[in-house]
Scaffold this motif. Structure first.
Motif, short mmCIF file in Angstrom:
data_model
loop_
_atom_site.label_atom_id
_atom_site.label_comp_id
_atom_site.label_asym_id
_atom_site.label_seq_id
_atom_site.Cartn_x
_atom_site.Cartn_y
_atom_site.Cartn_z
N LEU B 7 0.75 -1.15 0.01
CA LEU B 7 -0.11 0.05 -0.01
C LEU B 7 0.70 1.42 -0.04
O LEU B 7 0.52 2.14 -0.69
CB LEU B 7 -0.88 -0.08 1.26
CG LEU B 7 -1.94 -1.15 1.44
CD1 LEU B 7 -2.79 -1.00 2.34
CD2 LEU B 7 -2.58 -1.07 -0.27
N ARG B 11 0.98 4.14 -2.76
CA ARG B 11 0.58 5.71 -2.24
C ARG B 11 1.77 6.59 -3.07
O ARG B 11 1.58 7.46 -3.59
CB ARG B 11 0.67 5.74 -0.99
CG ARG B 11 -0.07 6.79 -0.33
CD ARG B 11 -0.09 6.61 1.19
NE ARG B 11 -1.14 5.93 1.76
CZ ARG B 11 -0.83 4.69 2.48
NH1 ARG B 11 0.14 4.74 2.97
NH2 ARG B 11 -2.08 3.90 2.84
N LEU B 18 -4.90 7.21 -5.15
CA LEU B 18 -5.17 6.11 -4.21
C LEU B 18 -6.26 6.73 -3.09
O LEU B 18 -5.55 7.54 -2.32
CB LEU B 18 -3.87 5.54 -3.41
CG LEU B 18 -3.84 4.35 -2.48
CD1 LEU B 18 -4.33 2.90 -3.52
CD2 LEU B 18 -2.80 4.22 -1.62
N GLU B 20 -7.95 5.47 -0.86
CA GLU B 20 -8.21 5.29 0.53
C GLU B 20 -7.34 3.76 0.58
O GLU B 20 -7.38 3.01 -0.48
CB GLU B 20 -9.58 4.61 0.84
CG GLU B 20 -9.97 4.69 2.19
CD GLU B 20 -11.41 4.29 2.40
OE1 GLU B 20 -12.35 5.07 1.80
OE2 GLU B 20 -11.72 3.06 3.23
N ALA B 21 -6.90 3.55 1.66
CA ALA B 21 -6.16 2.17 1.90
C ALA B 21 -6.28 1.73 3.45
O ALA B 21 -6.39 2.42 4.03
CB ALA B 21 -4.61 2.25 1.49
N HIS B 22 -6.59 0.34 3.41
CA HIS B 22 -6.82 -0.19 4.87
C HIS B 22 -6.48 -1.80 4.83
O HIS B 22 -6.53 -2.35 3.64
CB HIS B 22 -8.33 0.18 5.22
CG HIS B 22 -9.37 -0.46 4.27
ND1 HIS B 22 -10.17 0.37 3.78
CD2 HIS B 22 -9.83 -1.46 4.27
CE1 HIS B 22 -11.03 -0.40 2.76
NE2 HIS B 22 -10.86 -1.52 3.24
N ASP B 23 -6.66 -2.15 5.87
CA ASP B 23 -6.52 -3.67 6.01
C ASP B 23 -7.48 -4.32 7.03
O ASP B 23 -7.60 -3.30 8.20
CB ASP B 23 -4.98 -4.15 6.03
CG ASP B 23 -4.51 -4.42 7.65
OD1 ASP B 23 -4.61 -5.48 8.30
OD2 ASP B 23 -4.20 -3.24 8.18
N HIS B 28 -5.20 -6.62 2.69
CA HIS B 28 -5.10 -5.20 2.31
C HIS B 28 -5.75 -4.83 1.25
O HIS B 28 -5.82 -5.64 0.09
CB HIS B 28 -3.56 -5.08 2.30
CG HIS B 28 -2.81 -5.21 3.50
ND1 HIS B 28 -2.45 -6.51 3.86
CD2 HIS B 28 -2.48 -4.30 4.57
CE1 HIS B 28 -1.96 -6.18 5.15
NE2 HIS B 28 -1.83 -5.06 5.28
N THR B 29 -6.28 -3.78 1.29
CA THR B 29 -7.42 -3.26 0.30
C THR B 29 -6.84 -1.77 -0.21
O THR B 29 -6.46 -1.04 0.53
CB THR B 29 -8.53 -2.91 0.86
OG1 THR B 29 -9.15 -4.31 1.32
CG2 THR B 29 -9.62 -2.60 -0.27
N ALA B 30 -6.69 -1.49 -1.54
CA ALA B 30 -6.48 0.10 -2.01
C ALA B 30 -7.76 0.37 -2.96
O ALA B 30 -8.06 -0.50 -3.78
CB ALA B 30 -5.29 -0.23 -2.92
N LEU B 90 -3.47 -8.59 -2.84
CA LEU B 90 -3.92 -7.35 -2.95
C LEU B 90 -5.45 -7.43 -3.25
O LEU B 90 -5.77 -8.03 -4.51
CB LEU B 90 -2.98 -6.59 -3.57
CG LEU B 90 -3.50 -4.87 -3.36
CD1 LEU B 90 -3.44 -4.31 -2.08
CD2 LEU B 90 -2.66 -4.24 -4.50
N VAL B 92 -7.94 -4.65 -4.79
CA VAL B 92 -8.14 -3.24 -5.47
C VAL B 92 -9.57 -2.86 -5.79
O VAL B 92 -10.24 -3.98 -6.33
CB VAL B 92 -7.28 -3.12 -6.74
CG1 VAL B 92 -7.39 -1.72 -7.00
CG2 VAL B 92 -5.97 -3.50 -6.23
#
Lengths: 457, 165
Positions: B7, B11, B18, B20-23, B28-30, B90, B92
């Motif tokens: 992530l 970024r 990008l 938002e990014a979180h896990d 892990h998600t973008a 990942l 997305v």
């Protein structure tokens, strides 16, 4: 009026001009004897060579993903049985594990091993069916009968554990339905022995057989790069030289505690796929045997000396207030609840009252147990994972079987997505059959091992 | 590569694209802006450090009745990527509004996107710009509506069409 030639009469106006050959359109399927499932291949032929093929699927679509959104989280389990109906246990466990991941709970050690054992038995059944059926289509009917015989031994094991042969519904969120029956390891040993004998016989009949090799070697080949680009996983990827196996790459359940190998070949043709499947069956049995050997938990210790009483008098005693020591009494369970007694329940299910139903003794014998049971069964309550999403993949018989679940915090799945392992090979099927003979379509389609239930969902 | 590092890498490479990014639970998600999605996915495949050579799954989610998502984009198209060489995953996502439900196709990056995008069109009615053959995949052409949308009632009847000749 010009006289019509025979050719014009058969093929229509203007076709008798001798302007050269025409492409012949042949629809293979949806119901064709050499098709394992119902799909349609609209093929364009030049002589006997397939020049173009369009694959149509969807004949077995039954709204699996939509139906899952209607009931509770556990209500989707019977639907997952019908995804890959040759190895339904793997689907059950895959879905249950995805929901457990979303909930953030861990299953018990014994449950991990049970899932490993049953998933591997299912995988052998699946490969037996696939290899047997594709051999039959090439004329080796004996092999089909032998392999179905071996599958029968394994299905008897499945039947002993789950009570059903196909519609097993054995997985549960947080564990499994029931413990393994007494003496399961002793039952499994001769079944594996018989299966190994069959595999040995089949090897002697097929591997190296001139007719079989002529039809399989070099047919339906797909390069390593193309296999990856088409997201093909499982035996077909391993036959193309990539040793990717979810059980090895992201170990779950008990796969990291047993010794086994990932068989690979490099040719990527039908013969390589056959060899990989044959080798995988041996590895699966190896895993199952080691897991049975190491199965934690041991035999069930009954800590009560007396006779079990029937549920009705159990409830009566509770109503009369004779609750002293009641929760220690065992009750006679109906045959379809076998393996779900208190001791068994605690060993195979996660210790989390928000997810797992209490044992029947507790439900019948105490108000807390009854309330717990109702809270998990009543609509609007039940299992309620937190808001969020999770993807979990396990190795299905045909490749990566993924479940992507989304929760809105309620008692019903907001979205359940199944990543079907046999959709990518079907999407790439036209690449495997174009430029080859019509007759080669049959072994190639057999090696894809298309399962309508998970392909069309 | 660890999910958080992936992530971070995205970024650094794409900045504001990008969103938002979180896990969550180790996934892990973008979330990526729609205009940038094809570029991000191509980068994910071609960048050696990421090496996402497999598009494991492509699907969508309809957030019409999701609590807390009122007024936001209705759909999310979800890509699950996997790298054989690095053994990492990942997710997305790209948010898609209802009134303009179009996403650029990734067929040229992964050929498997052909069928997966056809399925998403079939089930959710999201179009993929640049897809040359966006037919329904599982249902038939005469089917009215897109059944995995949340406003499609599960018991709706469809016209019977009889055999095609």
């Amino acid at each position: 009026m010009a006289e019509r030639t025979t050719r014009e009469f058969m093929l229509g106006e203007g076709s008798g001009t001798g302007s050269g050959s025409q492409a012949l359109h042949v629809g293979v399927g949806p119901a064709h004897p050499a098709m394992h499932g119902i799909i349609r291949i609209a093929a364009e032929l030049d002589g006997e060579i397939i020049t173009r093929a369009d694959v149509e699927i969807g004949y077995l679509h039954r709204a699996f993903e939509k139906e899952c959104e209607v009931g509770g989280w556990n209500n989707a389990i019977p639907y997952t049985d019908r995804l890959n109906y040759v190895s339904p246990l793997i689907n059950n466990f895959g879905y249950a594990h995805a929901v457990e991941k979303l909930l953030g709970i861990e299953v018990t050690e014994r449950c991990r091993y049970i899932r490993t054992i049953m998933a591997e038995i299912s995988r052998v059944c699946d490969h037996l069916t696939c290899v047997g059926a594709s051999a039959m289509e090439l004329g080796a009917f004996t092999v089909f009968l032998y392999m179905i015989k071996a599958r029968e031994y394994l299905w008897e094991l499945v039947e002993a554990v789950t009570g059903a042969r196909l519609t097993i519904s054995y997985g549960r969120v947080g564990g499994v339905k029931a413990d393994l029956p007494a003496g399961f390891a002793e039952m499994a040993r001769p079944a594996f022995k018989e299966t190994r004998e069959v595999l040995d016989e089949v090897h002697r009949l097929l591997t190296g057989n001139r007719i079989f090799m002529d039809r399989m070697v070099g047919v339906g080949a797909l390069s390593r790069e193309e296999t990856i680009a088409y997201a093909i996983t499982g035996p077909m990827l391993r036959a193309a030289g990539v040793g990717y196996d979810v059980r090895r790459a992201q170990p779950h359940w008990a796969y990291d505690r047993v010794e086994w190998e990932v068989p690979t070949r490099t040719d990527g043709d039908n013969y390589a796929r056959y060899l990989v499947r044959m080798a995988e069956m041996e590895q699966s049995m190896r895993i199952a045997e080691q897991a049975l050997e190491a199965l934690p938990g041991g035999p069930i210790n009954v800590d009560f000396e007396g006779r079990p009483i029937d549920p009705a008098s159990y409830v009566d005693q509770g109503k009369q207030g004779k609750t002293g020591g009641l929760l220690l009494l065992p009750i006679t369970l109906s045959p379809n609840l076998e393996g779900q007694g208190r001791a068994a329940q605690a060993r195979v299910n996660a210790h989390d009252k928000r997810v797992v139903l209490p044992p029947k003794e507790t439900t019948y014998g105490s108000i807390e147990g009854l309330m717990n049971h109702f809270m998990l069964i009543m609509e609007g309550y039940g299992i309620r994972p937190p808001q969020g999403e999770a993807y979990f993949a396990t190795e299905g018989a045909n490749g990566e079987l993924g479940f992507y679940v989304v929760s809105d915090g309620g008692d019903r799945p907001y979205r359940v997505r199944c990543r079907p392992p046999c959709l990518p090979p079907l999407a790439a099927l036209h690449r495997m059959i174009e430029g080859e003979m019509v007759a080669d379509l049959v072994p190639t389609f057999g090696s894809v091992n298309m399962i309508g239930g998970e392909l069309d969902r | 590569m660890d999910g958080a590092l992936i992530l971070d890498h995205l970024r650094a490479a794409f900045g504001a694209a990008l969103v938002e990014a979180h896990d969550f639970r180790g996934d892990h998600t973008a979330v990526v802006a729609r205009d940038a999605i094809a570029g991000v996915l191509r980068h994910c495949r071609d960048e050696a450090a990421l090496g996402f050579d497999v598009l494991m799954d492509l699907t969508a989610v309809d957030y019409l009745v999701y609590p807390g998502r009122e007024g936001g984009s209705r759909f999310e198209v979800v890509y699950h990527l996997y790298s054989i060489a690095h053994n990492h995953r990942l997710r997305v996502k790209v948010r898609v509004p209802e009134e303009d439900a179009v996403v650029p196709t990734v067929m040229t990056v992964w050929p498997i996107a052909d069928w997966m995008e056809r399925e998403v069109w079939d089930m959710f009615g999201i179009r993929f710009a640049g897809h040359p053959d966006l037919r329904r995949l599982l249902l038939y052409e005469e089917f009215v509506g897109h059944p995995l949308r949340k406003d499609y009632p599960i018991n709706r009847r469809q016209p019977l069409i009889g055999p095609r000749i």
